[in-house]
Design a protein around this motif. Structure first.
Motif, PDB file in Angstrom:
ATOM      1  N   UNK A  27      12.156   2.675   0.605  1.00  0.00           N
ATOM      2  CA  UNK A  27      10.977   2.796   1.541  1.00  0.00           C
ATOM      3  C   UNK A  27      11.473   2.264   2.907  1.00  0.00           C
ATOM      4  N   UNK A  28      10.760   2.674   3.875  1.00  0.00           N
ATOM      5  CA  UNK A  28      11.177   2.346   5.302  1.00  0.00           C
ATOM      6  C   UNK A  28       9.993   2.182   6.198  1.00  0.00           C
ATOM      7  N   UNK A  29      10.155   1.577   7.487  1.00  0.00           N
ATOM      8  CA  UNK A  29       9.016   1.420   8.393  1.00  0.00           C
ATOM      9  C   UNK A  29       9.470   0.889   9.577  1.00  0.00           C
ATOM     10  N   UNK A  30       8.559   0.758  10.602  1.00  0.00           N
ATOM     11  CA  UNK A  30       8.925   0.432  11.823  1.00  0.00           C
ATOM     12  C   UNK A  30       7.469  -0.149  12.508  1.00  0.00           C
ATOM     13  N   UNK A  31       7.997  -1.103  13.622  1.00  0.00           N
ATOM     14  CA  UNK A  31       6.699  -1.596  14.265  1.00  0.00           C
ATOM     15  C   UNK A  31       6.818  -1.294  15.679  1.00  0.00           C
ATOM     16  N   UNK A  32       5.794  -0.845  16.103  1.00  0.00           N
ATOM     17  CA  UNK A  32       5.619  -0.469  17.746  1.00  0.00           C
ATOM     18  C   UNK A  32       4.502  -1.554  18.479  1.00  0.00           C
ATOM     19  N   UNK A  33       5.068  -2.134  19.609  1.00  0.00           N
ATOM     20  CA  UNK A  33       3.966  -3.088  20.124  1.00  0.00           C
ATOM     21  C   UNK A  33       3.388  -2.038  20.980  1.00  0.00           C
ATOM     22  N   UNK A  59       0.822  -1.327  -0.014  1.00  0.00           N
ATOM     23  CA  UNK A  59       0.016  -0.022  -0.091  1.00  0.00           C
ATOM     24  C   UNK A  59       0.790   1.120   0.046  1.00  0.00           C
ATOM     25  N   UNK A  60       2.091   0.970   0.634  1.00  0.00           N
ATOM     26  CA  UNK A  60       2.727   2.330   0.591  1.00  0.00           C
ATOM     27  C   UNK A  60       3.534   2.644  -0.919  1.00  0.00           C
ATOM     28  N   UNK A 104       2.543   7.042   2.058  1.00  0.00           N
ATOM     29  CA  UNK A 104       2.433   7.185   3.511  1.00  0.00           C
ATOM     30  C   UNK A 104       1.413   6.255   4.071  1.00  0.00           C
ATOM     31  N   UNK A 105       1.560   4.985   4.619  1.00  0.00           N
ATOM     32  CA  UNK A 105       0.472   4.317   5.190  1.00  0.00           C
ATOM     33  C   UNK A 105       0.758   3.922   6.508  1.00  0.00           C
ATOM     34  N   UNK A 106      -0.231   3.598   7.382  1.00  0.00           N
ATOM     35  CA  UNK A 106       0.066   2.876   8.540  1.00  0.00           C
ATOM     36  C   UNK A 106      -0.877   1.871   9.028  1.00  0.00           C
ATOM     37  N   UNK A 107      -0.686   0.984   9.783  1.00  0.00           N
ATOM     38  CA  UNK A 107      -1.621  -0.143  10.102  1.00  0.00           C
ATOM     39  C   UNK A 107      -1.605  -0.085  11.663  1.00  0.00           C
ATOM     40  N   UNK A 159       1.339  -1.135  15.836  1.00  0.00           N
ATOM     41  CA  UNK A 159       1.521   0.227  15.119  1.00  0.00           C
ATOM     42  C   UNK A 159       2.618  -0.038  13.921  1.00  0.00           C
ATOM     43  N   UNK A 160       2.199   0.045  12.591  1.00  0.00           N
ATOM     44  CA  UNK A 160       3.372  -0.225  11.865  1.00  0.00           C
ATOM     45  C   UNK A 160       3.126   0.806  10.591  1.00  0.00           C
ATOM     46  N   UNK A 161       4.019   1.892  10.642  1.00  0.00           N
ATOM     47  CA  UNK A 161       3.954   2.652   9.196  1.00  0.00           C
ATOM     48  C   UNK A 161       4.919   2.135   8.398  1.00  0.00           C
TER      49      UNK A 161
END
Length: 462
Positions: free
Chosen positions: A428-434, A216-217, A222-225, A247-249
């Motif tokens: 592209x890049x992204x991260x995950x936050x528990x 989707x990005x 720019x997207x987030x789940x 949380x995963x942008x």
């Protein structure tokens, strides 16, 4: 009946002073005399309780005096300011209606209960001060996440709960099947025939929405789940649950530096929001769970986060190996004690550790020019250690394919993911936050089971 929520009264007591109000809530305590009774109620809308004064001149005084803790009531009366008393105001009741009686064996009497005891009654525990405060903070944080990304122009993406891919490559997934035990039994070749299964192939609950998020990005930029994820790890630690929220942008045309900038900006926004909207809850946590909580949150919200490479971090930690239960060497995965040492003893603030060895990171992370490390980052915070993990994704088709094969994965199973690199791919890049770990960090509550309303953990589904 139109009730007035306690949060509104506590926010502007002068507005409601000397007015006739109807309030509703659950009885927290009862003190009864011959001619007067004092009831304390809470309606869940805020941390504070309201004291109700019932006098024997009231028609239903006898019934009100016999109320048990836990009863649900509605009260009509006049709000009186009491600046000379412990409480700022009280409600002098003219009428009390019992909405739902509570029996004398109600388990949450007015005394201290351990969090372990409260886990045995997840259906009632949110009525306590601690769990009520936790879940209000959780609600504020969840809304703040959506506010932050909306303000930043992100598209909110809903990614599948049921998937055929393992994003992490760990294989610790909950399988989803409609096959009977007999149909599920391995055939002569030792494999299960999934052709008759609902999806026609092996399916599981997702461990991450990242792979779909990347798709989707590549369309929206720019997207987030923000949704539930599942890990079938048989872990009994205070930091792991089988079902939790992530949380995963994902951001297109972005590198690792952009990724860290976004993570830092998001973290500061979330902390500032909860400090603004939940002051009473945070004061409570600071008093009873973590004496340094407010100072730490304030420091994080005002700090410029540090940055250090994994290689430099290991060099620092090796000089202090005598302080650790787990000794540090290049190539090892950093433990919580190492992460906290870096943030609390070395930097004194949050810090990003970057460029980890490729062998301890996931297949999709971009290979650095040294061929040994990848463009990965972990955000470490004082008091907890790792809170966020992310990376620049590998956009080069040949290197990504090689990495998949190297880690034992089948490129054919990820053909759509690889197509992103063939059809207009971009860095592209992204991260995950528990999300639960964020709630733990902001509240100072140390067990993940106490920041999830109905926790699912190894050996327990409540």
């Amino acid at each position: 009946m139109k009730r007035t929520e306690l949060r509104l009264i506590f926010a502007d007591k002068e507005k409601y002073a000397d007015k006739m109000l109807t309030v509703c809530g659950w009885v927290k305590s009862v003190r009864t005399g011959k001619h007067i009774s004092f009831l304390t109620i809470n309606d869940g809308s805020c941390f504070n309780n309201l004291q109700i004064i019932a006098e024997d001149s009231m028609a239903d005084f006898a019934e009100a005096s016999k109320l048990n803790v836990g009863a649900a009531i509605s009260v009509k009366g006049t709000l009186t300011l009491t600046p000379e008393a412990k409480q700022p105001f009280e409600l002098h009741a003219e009428e009390i209606t019992v909405e739902g009686a509570s029996s004398p064996d109600y388990p949450l009497q007015k005394k201290a209960h351990s969090l372990e005891f409260l886990r045995s009654m997840t259906h009632l525990r949110m009525r306590t001060n601690t769990l009520g405060a936790v879940f209000r903070v959780r609600s504020v944080l969840a809304q703040a996440i959506h506010e932050f990304f909306a303000n930043e122009g992100f598209v909110y993406a809903h990614t599948p709960i049921i998937t055929a891919s393992d994003c992490e490559g760990a294989g610790e997934m909950f399988q989803v099947t409609t096959l009977t035990p007999e149909e599920f039994a391995p055939k002569e070749n030792g494999e299960t025939d999934y052709s008759a299964d609902f999806f026609g192939k092996k399916a599981s609950l997702t461990v991450s929405g990242q792979l779909e998020g990347e798709c989707m990005a590549m369309a929206f930029g720019k997207i987030y789940t923000f949704g539930p994820t599942f890990r079938a790890e048989r872990s009994y630690t205070q930091r792991h649950a089988a079902e939790f929220w992530m949380v995963e942008p994902e951001i297109a045309f972005a590198d690792l530096s952009d990724d860290m900038e976004l993570a830092e900006k998001m973290m500061k926004y979330l902390i500032r929001t909860v400090m603004e909207k939940c002051p009473e809850e945070l004061k409570f946590f600071n008093q009873f769970y973590d004496k340094e909580l407010l100072d730490r949150l304030k420091a994080v919200s005002e700090s410029d986060f540090g940055r250090v490479s994994y290689t430099d971090a290991v060099e620092i930690l090796e000089k202090n190996n005598d302080n650790f239960d787990f000794k540090v060497s290049w190539g090892c995965d950093l433990q919580t004690e190492h992460e906290r040492y870096l943030t609390e003893k070395i930097f004194g603030k949050p810090v990003f550790v970057t460029d980890y060895p490729k062998d301890i990171k996931a297949f999709y992370m971009r290979l650095n020019e040294d061929g040994k490390t990848v463009a990965a980052m972990d955000m470490l915070v004082p008091g907890v250690g790792e809170l966020i993990g992310g990376s620049q994704r590998e956009e080069r088709l040949d290197l990504l394919t090689e990495r998949m094969i190297e880690t034992g994965m089948s490129p054919e199973d990820y053909s759509q993911y690889l197509d992103l690199r063939r059809f207009g791919g971009a860095k592209h890049a992204g991260f995950g936050l528990g999300f639960e770990r964020l709630v733990m960090y902001v509240t100072g509550v140390s067990n993940i089971r106490d920041v999830i309303p109905f926790p699912r953990t190894t050996g327990s589904i409540y």
